[in-house]
Design a protein around this motif. Sequence first.
Motif, PDB file in Angstrom:
ATOM      1  N   HIS A   5       0.847  -1.190   0.000  1.00  0.00           N
ATOM      2  CA  HIS A   5       0.000   0.000   0.000  1.00  0.00           C
ATOM      3  C   HIS A   5       0.880   1.235   0.000  1.00  0.00           C
ATOM      4  O   HIS A   5       2.062   1.176   0.347  1.00  0.00           O
ATOM      5  CB  HIS A   5      -0.912   0.011   1.240  1.00  0.00           C
ATOM      6  CG  HIS A   5      -0.169   0.051   2.541  1.00  0.00           C
ATOM      7  ND1 HIS A   5       0.229   1.232   3.144  1.00  0.00           N
ATOM      8  CD2 HIS A   5       0.270  -0.939   3.366  1.00  0.00           C
ATOM      9  CE1 HIS A   5       0.864   0.964   4.270  1.00  0.00           C
ATOM     10  NE2 HIS A   5       0.920  -0.340   4.436  1.00  0.00           N
ATOM     11  N   ALA A   9      -3.142   5.156   1.761  1.00  0.00           N
ATOM     12  CA  ALA A   9      -4.135   4.089   1.909  1.00  0.00           C
ATOM     13  C   ALA A   9      -4.674   4.030   3.330  1.00  0.00           C
ATOM     14  O   ALA A   9      -3.969   4.340   4.300  1.00  0.00           O
ATOM     15  CB  ALA A   9      -3.521   2.753   1.529  1.00  0.00           C
ATOM     16  N   THR A  11      -5.230   1.652   5.629  1.00  0.00           N
ATOM     17  CA  THR A  11      -4.908   0.254   5.929  1.00  0.00           C
ATOM     18  C   THR A  11      -5.641  -0.347   7.129  1.00  0.00           C
ATOM     19  O   THR A  11      -5.762  -1.574   7.198  1.00  0.00           O
ATOM     20  CB  THR A  11      -3.390   0.098   6.131  1.00  0.00           C
ATOM     21  OG1 THR A  11      -2.904   1.171   6.945  1.00  0.00           O
ATOM     22  CG2 THR A  11      -2.667   0.143   4.790  1.00  0.00           C
ATOM     23  N   ASN A 145       4.365  -0.514   3.381  1.00  0.00           N
ATOM     24  CA  ASN A 145       4.267   0.807   2.759  1.00  0.00           C
ATOM     25  C   ASN A 145       5.347   0.908   1.684  1.00  0.00           C
ATOM     26  O   ASN A 145       6.529   1.080   1.989  1.00  0.00           O
ATOM     27  CB  ASN A 145       4.455   1.900   3.809  1.00  0.00           C
ATOM     28  CG  ASN A 145       4.265   3.299   3.255  1.00  0.00           C
ATOM     29  OD1 ASN A 145       4.643   3.590   2.130  1.00  0.00           O
ATOM     30  ND2 ASN A 145       3.696   4.169   4.057  1.00  0.00           N
ATOM     31  N   ARG A 169      -1.664  -5.664  -4.238  1.00  0.00           N
ATOM     32  CA  ARG A 169      -1.398  -4.224  -4.221  1.00  0.00           C
ATOM     33  C   ARG A 169      -2.704  -3.467  -4.043  1.00  0.00           C
ATOM     34  O   ARG A 169      -3.696  -3.759  -4.713  1.00  0.00           O
ATOM     35  CB  ARG A 169      -0.706  -3.776  -5.505  1.00  0.00           C
ATOM     36  CG  ARG A 169      -0.470  -2.266  -5.578  1.00  0.00           C
ATOM     37  CD  ARG A 169       0.517  -1.927  -6.664  1.00  0.00           C
ATOM     38  NE  ARG A 169       1.854  -2.431  -6.342  1.00  0.00           N
ATOM     39  CZ  ARG A 169       2.864  -2.414  -7.201  1.00  0.00           C
ATOM     40  NH1 ARG A 169       2.699  -1.925  -8.420  1.00  0.00           N
ATOM     41  NH2 ARG A 169       4.046  -2.885  -6.846  1.00  0.00           N
ATOM     42  N   THR A 170      -2.713  -2.530  -3.110  1.00  0.00           N
ATOM     43  CA  THR A 170      -3.889  -1.685  -2.893  1.00  0.00           C
ATOM     44  C   THR A 170      -3.549  -0.267  -3.286  1.00  0.00           C
ATOM     45  O   THR A 170      -2.474   0.237  -2.957  1.00  0.00           O
ATOM     46  CB  THR A 170      -4.354  -1.724  -1.428  1.00  0.00           C
ATOM     47  OG1 THR A 170      -3.381  -1.085  -0.608  1.00  0.00           O
ATOM     48  CG2 THR A 170      -4.552  -3.157  -0.957  1.00  0.00           C
ATOM     49  N   GLU A 171      -4.466   0.377  -4.008  1.00  0.00           N
ATOM     50  CA  GLU A 171      -4.269   1.760  -4.429  1.00  0.00           C
ATOM     51  C   GLU A 171      -5.524   2.558  -4.149  1.00  0.00           C
ATOM     52  O   GLU A 171      -6.634   2.114  -4.456  1.00  0.00           O
ATOM     53  CB  GLU A 171      -3.928   1.829  -5.923  1.00  0.00           C
ATOM     54  CG  GLU A 171      -2.594   1.201  -6.281  1.00  0.00           C
ATOM     55  CD  GLU A 171      -2.290   1.296  -7.765  1.00  0.00           C
ATOM     56  OE1 GLU A 171      -3.167   1.791  -8.509  1.00  0.00           O
ATOM     57  OE2 GLU A 171      -1.203   0.875  -8.173  1.00  0.00           O
ATOM     58  N   LYS A 172      -5.352   3.725  -3.549  1.00  0.00           N
ATOM     59  CA  LYS A 172      -6.486   4.586  -3.229  1.00  0.00           C
ATOM     60  C   LYS A 172      -6.744   5.529  -4.398  1.00  0.00           C
ATOM     61  O   LYS A 172      -5.829   6.174  -4.911  1.00  0.00           O
ATOM     62  CB  LYS A 172      -6.211   5.381  -1.961  1.00  0.00           C
ATOM     63  CG  LYS A 172      -7.386   6.221  -1.484  1.00  0.00           C
ATOM     64  CD  LYS A 172      -7.044   6.870  -0.150  1.00  0.00           C
ATOM     65  CE  LYS A 172      -8.202   7.708   0.370  1.00  0.00           C
ATOM     66  NZ  LYS A 172      -8.450   8.900  -0.444  1.00  0.00           N
ATOM     67  N   THR A 177     -10.944   2.166  -3.171  1.00  0.00           N
ATOM     68  CA  THR A 177      -9.682   1.449  -3.032  1.00  0.00           C
ATOM     69  C   THR A 177      -9.677   0.280  -4.008  1.00  0.00           C
ATOM     70  O   THR A 177     -10.631  -0.503  -4.062  1.00  0.00           O
ATOM     71  CB  THR A 177      -9.481   0.915  -1.602  1.00  0.00           C
ATOM     72  OG1 THR A 177      -9.365   2.020  -0.699  1.00  0.00           O
ATOM     73  CG2 THR A 177      -8.212   0.079  -1.513  1.00  0.00           C
TER      74      THR A 177
END
Length: 231
Positions: A5, A9, A11, A145, A169-172, A177
């Motif tokens: 992230h 993000a 989290t 991170n 993978r997380t993307e804001k 999200t």
Amino acid sequence: MLIEHNSLAFTPLALCNLLNWSKKNGWEVIVVDVLDTLKPYREHAELSGISASVLDEVEVIKLGGRVEVGNVIERISVVEESAMEKELARLFEDIYSKRNVINATVGIEKLFVLYSGSLKDVLSLVDFMVSFVGDKRRKSVFFLNVDMVEKAQPTVLPMLEEFATTVIRTEKNKSFTKFEVLKSINPELEGFEEEISVDDCIEFLKKLNEKAKARTNPCSTFLSSLPALFL
């Protein structure tokens, strides 16, 4: 499992969901809290209206830091990387010889920043993380991170992705999200993508913590099944 992230993000959503899912499905969880990372997780969750009770109750191993969140069972100094490894290995062996657990680590990127002046310490830490791959007594989830890691030690991220069995993978993007599976040992999960509303997720977790019946929304089914899919 490696959950990547960036610094923007939210989290706590993912961690609170993991803890709720684990509790519901009979898994014990131990959180490794690196340099007080769990403190902002808890405060951000509570400020958004999510109950922080799961974070207050979970067993915690603290690596450095001074603020206690959760049920702290051990404190380990991070001043010397080799000494930290030795203490962690001893503690993990004692824990995993008695029970099967999910080990969730938050703030691991801070150690790569702390040890960035010594390539030997950085590589030793990566090797230590790799040593637990395949240990059937534990399932590991690392929240990472990537903004911080790429600035501290650009070569670390590819090494971590190489040994991880699953990389998410997380993307804001504004109020949404996006989750994307970059790597999985299950070929059916490769390339899996989902974009969910942060507001829907917060509402879902609020209702879970209130022990009320959560309204079905685009987030509820996804979050409920995510840990089971990848663990």
